[in-house]
Design a protein around this motif. Sequence first.
Motif, PDB file in Angstrom:
ATOM      1  N   GLN B 238       0.836  -1.214   0.000  1.00 24.44           N
ATOM      2  CA  GLN B 238       0.000   0.000   0.000  1.00 24.44           C
ATOM      3  C   GLN B 238       0.868   1.260   0.000  1.00 24.44           C
ATOM      4  O   GLN B 238       1.880   1.290   0.699  1.00 24.44           O
ATOM      5  N   PRO B 239       0.477   2.301  -0.730  1.00 20.03           N
ATOM      6  CA  PRO B 239       1.216   3.554  -0.615  1.00 20.03           C
ATOM      7  C   PRO B 239       0.989   4.155   0.778  1.00 20.03           C
ATOM      8  O   PRO B 239      -0.126   4.129   1.299  1.00 20.03           O
ATOM      9  N   ALA B 240       2.062   4.650   1.352  1.00 24.35           N
ATOM     10  CA  ALA B 240       1.960   5.214   2.698  1.00 24.35           C
ATOM     11  C   ALA B 240       2.916   6.389   2.816  1.00 24.35           C
ATOM     12  O   ALA B 240       3.683   6.676   1.896  1.00 24.35           O
ATOM     13  N   CYS B 241       2.855   7.085   3.944  1.00 29.37           N
ATOM     14  CA  CYS B 241       3.787   8.179   4.167  1.00 29.37           C
ATOM     15  C   CYS B 241       4.009   8.342   5.666  1.00 29.37           C
ATOM     16  O   CYS B 241       3.320   7.728   6.481  1.00 29.37           O
ATOM     17  N   LEU B 242       4.997   9.152   6.013  1.00 26.60           N
ATOM     18  CA  LEU B 242       5.273   9.428   7.420  1.00 26.60           C
ATOM     19  C   LEU B 242       4.533  10.688   7.845  1.00 26.60           C
ATOM     20  O   LEU B 242       4.488  11.676   7.094  1.00 26.60           O
ATOM     21  N   ALA B 243       3.955  10.667   9.037  1.00 26.25           N
ATOM     22  CA  ALA B 243       3.151  11.792   9.517  1.00 26.25           C
ATOM     23  C   ALA B 243       3.992  13.065   9.601  1.00 26.25           C
ATOM     24  O   ALA B 243       5.064  13.074  10.199  1.00 26.25           O
ATOM     25  N   GLN B 244       3.474  14.138   9.009  1.00 19.80           N
ATOM     26  CA  GLN B 244       4.154  15.436   9.074  1.00 19.80           C
ATOM     27  C   GLN B 244       3.815  16.171  10.356  1.00 19.80           C
ATOM     28  O   GLN B 244       4.387  17.219  10.656  1.00 19.80           O
ATOM     29  N   SER B 245       2.833  15.670  11.056  1.00 15.34           N
ATOM     30  CA  SER B 245       2.435  16.204  12.353  1.00 15.34           C
ATOM     31  C   SER B 245       1.342  15.288  12.879  1.00 15.34           C
ATOM     32  O   SER B 245       0.736  14.550  12.113  1.00 15.34           O
ATOM     33  N   PRO B 246       1.088  15.311  14.191  1.00 12.65           N
ATOM     34  CA  PRO B 246      -0.012  14.476  14.704  1.00 12.65           C
ATOM     35  C   PRO B 246      -1.359  15.182  14.600  1.00 12.65           C
ATOM     36  O   PRO B 246      -2.321  14.784  15.229  1.00 12.65           O
ATOM     37  N   GLN B 247      -1.437  16.227  13.770  1.00 18.17           N
ATOM     38  CA  GLN B 247      -2.623  17.080  13.678  1.00 18.17           C
ATOM     39  C   GLN B 247      -3.940  16.282  13.599  1.00 18.17           C
ATOM     40  O   GLN B 247      -4.808  16.435  14.440  1.00 18.17           O
ATOM     41  N   LEU B 248      -4.074  15.469  12.562  1.00 18.70           N
ATOM     42  CA  LEU B 248      -5.359  14.798  12.347  1.00 18.70           C
ATOM     43  C   LEU B 248      -5.683  13.856  13.506  1.00 18.70           C
ATOM     44  O   LEU B 248      -6.806  13.845  14.007  1.00 18.70           O
ATOM     45  N   HIS B 249      -4.690  13.097  13.957  1.00 20.16           N
ATOM     46  CA  HIS B 249      -4.973  12.118  14.999  1.00 20.16           C
ATOM     47  C   HIS B 249      -5.185  12.741  16.371  1.00 20.16           C
ATOM     48  O   HIS B 249      -5.946  12.221  17.180  1.00 20.16           O
ATOM     49  N   LYS B 250      -4.519  13.834  16.648  1.00 19.70           N
ATOM     50  CA  LYS B 250      -4.768  14.451  17.958  1.00 19.70           C
ATOM     51  C   LYS B 250      -6.174  15.039  17.977  1.00 19.70           C
ATOM     52  O   LYS B 250      -6.858  15.005  18.994  1.00 19.70           O
ATOM     53  N   GLN B 251      -6.643  15.532  16.834  1.00 22.65           N
ATOM     54  CA  GLN B 251      -8.030  16.016  16.770  1.00 22.65           C
ATOM     55  C   GLN B 251      -9.016  14.852  16.892  1.00 22.65           C
ATOM     56  O   GLN B 251     -10.061  14.979  17.526  1.00 22.65           O
ATOM     57  N   MET B 252      -8.652  13.715  16.285  1.00 25.05           N
ATOM     58  CA  MET B 252      -9.516  12.542  16.408  1.00 25.05           C
ATOM     59  C   MET B 252      -9.572  12.059  17.863  1.00 25.05           C
ATOM     60  O   MET B 252     -10.601  11.566  18.322  1.00 25.05           O
ATOM     61  N   ALA B 253      -8.460  12.196  18.579  1.00 28.39           N
ATOM     62  CA  ALA B 253      -8.456  11.839  20.002  1.00 28.39           C
ATOM     63  C   ALA B 253      -9.431  12.734  20.778  1.00 28.39           C
ATOM     64  O   ALA B 253     -10.099  12.277  21.710  1.00 28.39           O
ATOM     65  N   ILE B 254      -9.519  13.991  20.376  1.00 26.59           N
ATOM     66  CA  ILE B 254     -10.485  14.906  21.004  1.00 26.59           C
ATOM     67  C   ILE B 254     -11.907  14.461  20.661  1.00 26.59           C
ATOM     68  O   ILE B 254     -12.779  14.416  21.534  1.00 26.59           O
ATOM     69  N   CYS B 255     -12.151  14.086  19.398  1.00 26.78           N
ATOM     70  CA  CYS B 255     -13.472  13.563  19.012  1.00 26.78           C
ATOM     71  C   CYS B 255     -13.760  12.267  19.754  1.00 26.78           C
ATOM     72  O   CYS B 255     -14.906  11.852  19.877  1.00 26.78           O
ATOM     73  N   GLY B 256     -12.696  11.593  20.227  1.00 27.39           N
ATOM     74  CA  GLY B 256     -12.849  10.360  20.992  1.00 27.39           C
ATOM     75  C   GLY B 256     -12.941  10.606  22.488  1.00 27.39           C
ATOM     76  O   GLY B 256     -12.759   9.691  23.279  1.00 27.39           O
ATOM     77  N   ASP B 257     -13.203  11.848  22.879  1.00 28.48           N
ATOM     78  CA  ASP B 257     -13.491  12.202  24.280  1.00 28.48           C
ATOM     79  C   ASP B 257     -12.294  12.183  25.212  1.00 28.48           C
ATOM     80  O   ASP B 257     -12.469  12.141  26.436  1.00 28.48           O
ATOM     81  N   LEU B 258     -11.063  12.256  24.677  1.00 29.95           N
ATOM     82  CA  LEU B 258      -9.931  12.331  25.608  1.00 29.95           C
ATOM     83  C   LEU B 258      -9.765  13.750  26.152  1.00 29.95           C
ATOM     84  O   LEU B 258      -8.985  14.004  27.056  1.00 29.95           O
ATOM     85  N   ARG B 259     -10.503  14.693  25.569  1.00 28.52           N
ATOM     86  CA  ARG B 259     -10.688  16.053  26.082  1.00 28.52           C
ATOM     87  C   ARG B 259      -9.472  16.975  26.026  1.00 28.52           C
ATOM     88  O   ARG B 259      -9.571  18.104  25.578  1.00 28.52           O
ATOM     89  N   ARG B 260      -8.352  16.541  26.577  1.00 29.00           N
ATOM     90  CA  ARG B 260      -7.145  17.366  26.563  1.00 29.00           C
ATOM     91  C   ARG B 260      -5.986  16.397  26.379  1.00 29.00           C
ATOM     92  O   ARG B 260      -5.728  15.554  27.239  1.00 29.00           O
ATOM     93  N   VAL B 261      -5.297  16.498  25.266  1.00 23.20           N
ATOM     94  CA  VAL B 261      -4.233  15.544  24.995  1.00 23.20           C
ATOM     95  C   VAL B 261      -2.937  16.257  24.636  1.00 23.20           C
ATOM     96  O   VAL B 261      -2.946  17.399  24.180  1.00 23.20           O
ATOM     97  N   PHE B 262      -1.829  15.553  24.871  1.00 23.89           N
ATOM     98  CA  PHE B 262      -0.557  16.029  24.343  1.00 23.89           C
ATOM     99  C   PHE B 262       0.203  14.843  23.789  1.00 23.89           C
ATOM    100  O   PHE B 262      -0.055  13.701  24.159  1.00 23.89           O
ATOM    101  N   GLU B 263       1.098  15.139  22.879  1.00 24.72           N
ATOM    102  CA  GLU B 263       1.944  14.084  22.334  1.00 24.72           C
ATOM    103  C   GLU B 263       3.355  14.616  22.182  1.00 24.72           C
ATOM    104  O   GLU B 263       3.554  15.762  21.764  1.00 24.72           O
ATOM    105  N   ILE B 264       4.317  13.775  22.523  1.00 21.01           N
ATOM    106  CA  ILE B 264       5.723  14.098  22.303  1.00 21.01           C
ATOM    107  C   ILE B 264       6.276  13.005  21.414  1.00 21.01           C
ATOM    108  O   ILE B 264       6.287  11.838  21.803  1.00 21.01           O
TER     109      ILE B 264
END
Lengths: 497, 497
Positions: B238-264
């Motif tokens: 499958q064609p794939a790529c490396l994440a340029q930022s956690p932008q989409l997934h950190k927003q999805m975590a918010i939609c998943g009710d984690l409310r306040r998240v951080f990632e390092i």
Amino acid sequence: MSLEEFSSNYGDVTLNELQSTADPKAGKWREAVEGKEWTDVSDLVEEMAGSEVLIRGRINRLKSSKVLFLILRQSGFTVQCVAKQSEETDVMIKYLKQLSCESFVDVIGVVVIPKDPVKGTTQQVEIQMRKVYCVNKALTRLPITVEDAARSEEDIEKSLKDNKKAAPRVNQDTRLNNRVIDIRTPANQAIFRLVCHVENFFREKLLSKAFVGIHTPKLMAGSSEGGSAVFRLECKGQPACLAQSPQLHKQMAICGDLRRVFEIGPVFRAEDSFTHRHLCEFVGLDVEMEIHKHYSEIMDLVDELFVFIFTSLNEKCKKELEAVGKQYPFEPLKFLEKTLRLTFEEGVQMLKEAGVEVDPFGDLNTESERKLGQLVLEKYNTEFYILHRYPTAVRPFYTMPCADNPLYSNSFDVFIRGEEIISGAQRVHIPEVLEKRAGECGIDVKTISTYIDSFRYGAPPHGGFGVGLERVIMLFCALNNIRKTSLFPRDPQRLTP
Amino acid sequence: MSLEEFSSNYGDVTLNELQSTADPKAGKWREAVEGKEWTDVSDLVEEMAGSEVLIRGRINRLKSSKVLFLILRQSGFTVQCVAKQSEETDVMIKYLKQLSCESFVDVIGVVVIPKDPVKGTTQQVEIQMRKVYCVNKALTRLPITVEDAARSEEDIEKSLKDNKKAAPRVNQDTRLNNRVIDIRTPANQAIFRLVCHVENFFREKLLSKAFVGIHTPKLMAGSSEGGSAVFRLECKGQPACLAQSPQLHKQMAICGDLRRVFEIGPVFRAEDSFTHRHLCEFVGLDVEMEIHKHYSEIMDLVDELFVFIFTSLNEKCKKELEAVGKQYPFEPLKFLEKTLRLTFEEGVQMLKEAGVEVDPFGDLNTESERKLGQLVLEKYNTEFYILHRYPTAVRPFYTMPCADNPLYSNSFDVFIRGEEIISGAQRVHIPEVLEKRAGECGIDVKTISTYIDSFRYGAPPHGGFGVGLERVIMLFCALNNIRKTSLFPRDPQRLTP
């Protein structure tokens, strides 16, 4: 209050109001919340009876008889909000009834202590709604419901018994396809908080012991430690790959005098195997440290660190463990205050006595590991133990052979509930020995010259270990699949969402 | 003691002894250290005078006259060890003299307070050597020396003045080629501890505010947020790529009710530009949070968080900051207790008044940013400030436009010493608006359908920001190159070591 006046007490929040308007008169929601603070659902307790609160949450469920019940959910916590039917509230109740589950609402209401205990909510107070505004609407039909996703096997069996028809079961793949909804269940809310706690406890203990947290590169020239399980790519025309572990760089950090380092970061394995315990990308907890005279110094750290993590989880994360257990019942992990250490030879002997013959210089397969776990549990009453002095033949070339017998090595694996979770060893820090070992293992020394050269500039005796973060919580909570503890798991068949 | 007896007091440690032998009689080193604990060089203080210690470190330098001086270095700390010439010590001193710099030795000796203060070592006691063993030998000729790598520009200028010949300067590229030696300098030892501290302070503050640390995948199907700066690869066909930022997934975590998240975690940018502030791989500090009514809630967090980080660095990392400043002198960062906030419009106006015309709906270039930094410093006496309400046209499609003027957006950048360090905003959480904005920005909505769908299942108003970990210390210490704060930097021209 006239009906018209009352109509300002409910309704949809407008886009303009949600665009961070500074105007307190921008709309009825904006006016209603002006100067008010939001209270968390988990903070709603009996001591607040009589006071007015503003809370935001999702509509978990709506029930209506003479009274409209709105179960509001925020993270894993729920509270019952009520509106009694009256001439005034009639239109508001009609408005509420048409709202879809999972929509976000702001409720302004008074905290009351209900006559009978509320069943099915985490909070034991009720909110008498005065005002309700819909902040954001969810689709009426969702691909999966949180209620279905939160159901335990026990509940499904019970429903079959009670109603002759099983309540819906959401399978693992459907969950992952709709992860944004799936992670809203109380069990998942707890799991991802537990994962964060493990990381915190891990860091806390290591930082208290003068370890330095580092970040090593994931983009590597060439092909990492080699092997087929490597993701290859091109970087500006150069062949490159993704790091399969921070092994080489964490050792180089030791050669660079950082003395004791740890790293928490993604590890990439182009695994072909589709199992309950392998992912193509997971979070590695890696440690590397100088040792003074014996690799037992590394095992001492593993012992202290993991007993601390397990103890802290049990003491400080009771609510989360309870939430997980409600959907996925499990027995608390049995572990000793001082972790049991067995040599590989002793393990082989225990298996032999139980009628399981294994190659004394080969590796244990998954089945033997499980069996040995059982035997250890029976004999020592622990599900967490260290097996050390593995045969040199089954460890990487950079593992230090034992002083008394080169067929064994200064290495160890650690097991939880019969599954391997940690792998560690003293490393060869003498370049000549490293070259010899690499040659014996069929590795072209030229391809790892940067690595070997690092040890030519003076290197201390050292060793370390690696753990998969997702596996810690999977095995601590006896979950059956690593995908349950990875937020957005990646395996040979899954690159989304 | 006979000479023969004395010969057991020095010598090379054998491989067998270093292989974690349990036998206390395995060799003279093993016998000498039996039952002894090692003391850290940094712990050697005057109170220990008279007591015998065992220390391990590298030979930083050897000098001999009537007395042999061995400067022992451990991480950034140094202590002077001495051996007086006598019939007994004669052979030991000969042995020591042939050892190469950067070799590891174990010294057993007595702590004494020297008559005159010791110059050039961090510790103010001396060790009278009784026994010395070489644990590991470094090559006699190293590609770079720690002494050269640790030299400041000031020292180089001084050497030119004093000796008419400049002492060697190790350039950035040579440093990186020999990073394992380069990171042994006191400044680098301090820098990588400071980087770790920033991460710790960042986590500490966020965890205290109910944020959850998460890990999102770096392997993505398709092409991330798009654009050319993407590393592409293939995952099982499958064609794939490396994440340029956690932008989409950190927003999805918010939609998943984690409310306040951080990632390092690592962030990958296939940058073509080779500048002092860009890397192809860096450590992102990312935050995403629900907001109640205004994006100022995000700026409030940025303010509190970074003032906390800066204050903690100044208070708790004095030694490290001093070590950095010794090689790379810098003025302490000027920042206010309550961080200054200017609107983009105000910034443009300030520039205009200073004679710099910029497009009021365009982005600021590096030069204008620097100029504005200067103006702000002069007017407000701070080198740390927030510029908000950026033109919508220069921000990503998922940025929420302002309520009062859609040409501006609920977004901000944060600057340290005239350089942008943080970028943040309120996000569009309404799928219809998101689709419209994506369309306006020329993005094919079909390619980001999973992302947009996440908001159809109920999404709270939210926003967040991202920071590069390496940039925080680079700008806090006014270092001139991002490669100085990345342990093993990756740029368009460098994938090794």
